[in-house]
Design an enzyme around this catalytic site. Structure first.
Site, PDB file in Angstrom:
ATOM      1  N   CYS A 104       0.846  -1.198   0.000  1.00 36.25           N
ATOM      2  CA  CYS A 104       0.000   0.000   0.000  1.00 36.25           C
ATOM      3  C   CYS A 104       0.883   1.251   0.000  1.00 36.25           C
ATOM      4  CB  CYS A 104      -0.906  -0.019   1.234  1.00 36.25           C
ATOM      5  SG  CYS A 104      -1.807   1.512   1.470  1.00 36.25           S
TER       6      CYS A 104
ATOM      7  N   CYS B 212       0.501   3.457   3.113  1.00 35.65           N
ATOM      8  CA  CYS B 212       1.199   2.894   4.284  1.00 35.65           C
ATOM      9  C   CYS B 212       2.683   3.229   4.203  1.00 35.65           C
ATOM     10  CB  CYS B 212       1.022   1.380   4.354  1.00 35.65           C
ATOM     11  SG  CYS B 212      -0.546   0.865   5.099  1.00 35.65           S
TER      12      CYS B 212
ATOM     13  N   ASP C 198      -1.152  16.007  -2.530  1.00 36.97           N
ATOM     14  CA  ASP C 198      -1.521  15.048  -3.571  1.00 36.97           C
ATOM     15  C   ASP C 198      -0.515  15.193  -4.722  1.00 36.97           C
ATOM     16  OD1 ASP C 198      -4.451  13.529  -4.457  1.00 36.97           O
ATOM     17  OD2 ASP C 198      -2.947  13.919  -6.000  1.00 36.97           O
TER      18      ASP C 198
ATOM     19  N   HIS D  78      -3.623   1.228   8.502  1.00 37.71           N
ATOM     20  CA  HIS D  78      -4.274   0.849   7.249  1.00 37.71           C
ATOM     21  C   HIS D  78      -5.708   0.369   7.454  1.00 37.71           C
ATOM     22  CE1 HIS D  78      -4.343  -0.648   3.067  1.00 37.71           C
ATOM     23  NE2 HIS D  78      -5.140  -1.575   3.564  1.00 37.71           N
TER      24      HIS D  78
ATOM     25  N   ASN E 220     -13.492   9.352  -1.016  1.00 40.29           N
ATOM     26  CA  ASN E 220     -14.015   8.453  -2.043  1.00 40.29           C
ATOM     27  C   ASN E 220     -14.043   7.030  -1.495  1.00 40.29           C
ATOM     28  OD1 ASN E 220     -14.291  10.458  -4.020  1.00 40.29           O
ATOM     29  ND2 ASN E 220     -12.133  10.275  -4.603  1.00 40.29           N
TER      30      ASN E 220
ATOM     31  N   GLY F 215     -14.673   6.611  -7.724  1.00 38.76           N
ATOM     32  CA  GLY F 215     -13.361   6.804  -8.350  1.00 38.76           C
ATOM     33  C   GLY F 215     -12.208   6.525  -7.410  1.00 38.76           C
TER      34      GLY F 215
ATOM     35  N   HIS G   2      -6.510   2.820   0.745  1.00 38.21           N
ATOM     36  CA  HIS G   2      -6.138   3.184   2.126  1.00 38.21           C
ATOM     37  C   HIS G   2      -6.954   4.444   2.390  1.00 38.21           C
ATOM     38  CE1 HIS G   2      -2.861   3.762   5.398  1.00 38.21           C
ATOM     39  NE2 HIS G   2      -3.724   4.764   5.554  1.00 38.21           N
TER      40      HIS G   2
ATOM     41  N   HIS H  83      -8.538   7.770   2.878  1.00 38.38           N
ATOM     42  CA  HIS H  83      -7.908   9.096   2.823  1.00 38.38           C
ATOM     43  C   HIS H  83      -8.965  10.146   2.536  1.00 38.38           C
ATOM     44  CE1 HIS H  83      -7.813   7.321  -1.208  1.00 38.38           C
ATOM     45  NE2 HIS H  83      -7.973   8.549  -1.680  1.00 38.38           N
TER      46      HIS H  83
ATOM     47  N   HIS I 103      -9.586  13.932   0.945  1.00 36.13           N
ATOM     48  CA  HIS I 103      -9.040  14.998   0.109  1.00 36.13           C
ATOM     49  C   HIS I 103      -9.437  16.336   0.730  1.00 36.13           C
ATOM     50  CE1 HIS I 103      -8.377  12.402  -3.577  1.00 36.13           C
ATOM     51  NE2 HIS I 103      -9.234  11.652  -2.918  1.00 36.13           N
TER      52      HIS I 103
HETATM   53  P1  5GP Z   1      -8.728   8.469  -4.701  1.00 33.32           P
HETATM   54  O1  5GP Z   1      -9.142   8.531  -6.131  1.00 33.32           O
HETATM   55  O2  5GP Z   1      -8.302   7.079  -4.300  1.00 33.32           O
HETATM   56  O3  5GP Z   1      -9.736   9.069  -3.766  1.00 33.32           O
HETATM   57  O4  5GP Z   1      -7.480   9.414  -4.592  1.00 33.32           O
HETATM   58  C1  5GP Z   1      -6.170   8.979  -4.641  1.00 33.32           C
HETATM   59  C2  5GP Z   1      -5.300  10.212  -4.740  1.00 33.32           C
HETATM   60  O5  5GP Z   1      -3.971   9.845  -4.407  1.00 33.32           O
HETATM   61  C3  5GP Z   1      -5.252  10.811  -6.150  1.00 33.32           C
HETATM   62  O6  5GP Z   1      -5.698  12.166  -6.098  1.00 33.32           O
HETATM   63  C4  5GP Z   1      -3.791  10.687  -6.559  1.00 33.32           C
HETATM   64  O7  5GP Z   1      -3.326  11.801  -7.292  1.00 33.32           O
HETATM   65  C5  5GP Z   1      -3.076  10.542  -5.227  1.00 33.32           C
HETATM   66  N1  5GP Z   1      -1.867   9.728  -5.275  1.00 33.32           N
HETATM   67  C6  5GP Z   1      -1.739   8.520  -5.895  1.00 33.32           C
HETATM   68  N2  5GP Z   1      -0.498   8.034  -5.709  1.00 33.32           N
HETATM   69  C7  5GP Z   1       0.156   8.947  -4.950  1.00 33.32           C
HETATM   70  C8  5GP Z   1       1.485   9.009  -4.425  1.00 33.32           C
HETATM   71  O8  5GP Z   1       2.317   8.114  -4.614  1.00 33.32           O
HETATM   72  N3  5GP Z   1       1.813  10.104  -3.681  1.00 33.32           N
HETATM   73  C9  5GP Z   1       0.925  11.121  -3.456  1.00 33.32           C
HETATM   74  N4  5GP Z   1       1.367  12.143  -2.717  1.00 33.32           N
HETATM   75  N5  5GP Z   1      -0.333  11.087  -3.921  1.00 33.32           N
HETATM   76  C10 5GP Z   1      -0.713  10.023  -4.668  1.00 33.32           C
HETATM   77 ZN    ZN Z   2      -2.297   1.407   3.677  1.00 36.19          ZN
END
Ligand code: 5GP
Ligand code: ZN
Length: 114
Positions: A6, A9, A32, A48, A89, A95, A100, A102, A104
């Site tokens: 992950c 993580c 992000d 996690h 999300n 989407g 994990h 999170h 936004h």
């Molecule tokens: P989700 O669509 O799962 O709600 O959002 C995942 C977010 O994680 C996306 O906005 C994407 O740009 C961000 N993201 C994905 N991989 C990484 C990473 O390795 N580092 C950082 N800082 N953000 C990431």
């Molecule tokens: Zn995780």
């Protein structure tokens, strides 16, 4: 996806780089990597859990801290007064890409739903 592979993580454990905005024992906030708004920070529990379906598995108080840290991040990034979205999300239709939990924190311009 297991905790071992992950990416969030790894960021939480300092095993992968991220631009950290704020951190404490149970929660970390970082930029992000692909910001969709002028301010776009992710706030995560260090522990996690894949999504809201497992939120009850988090230690006591962590969910409250996610909200409080999001507000503190918004203040630090200068969008607390102009406004921001706090978005979690969950599952395919939302989407969600990273499994994990999170939140936004998005702001810095006028946002629209969804
Ligand atoms: P989700 O669509 O799962 O709600 O959002 C995942 C977010 O994680 C996306 O906005 C994407 O740009 C961000 N993201 C994905 N991989 C990484 C990473 O390795 N580092 C950082 N800082 N953000 C990431
Ligand atoms: Zn995780």
């Amino acid at each position: 996806m297991s905790e071992n592979d992950c990416i969030f993580c790894k960021i939480a454990k300092g095993q992968m780089e991220a631009e950290v905005v704020y951190e404490e024992e149970g929660v970390i906030a970082f930029e992000d990597i692909n910001a969709k708004t002028p301010v776009h920070v992710l706030v995560i529990p260090r522990e996690h859990v894949p999504s809201m379906a497992e939120v009850g598995g988090l230690p006591d108080g962590i969910t409250k801290r996610l909200f409080e840290v999001a507000q503190a991040v918004a203040e630090k990034k200068g969008v607390a007064e102009s406004g921001y979205a706090f978005r979690i999300n969950n599952g395919p239709d939302s989407g969600q890409e990273v499994l994990h939990l999170h939140a936004h924190v998005m702001g810095g311009r006028r946002l629209s739903m969804p």
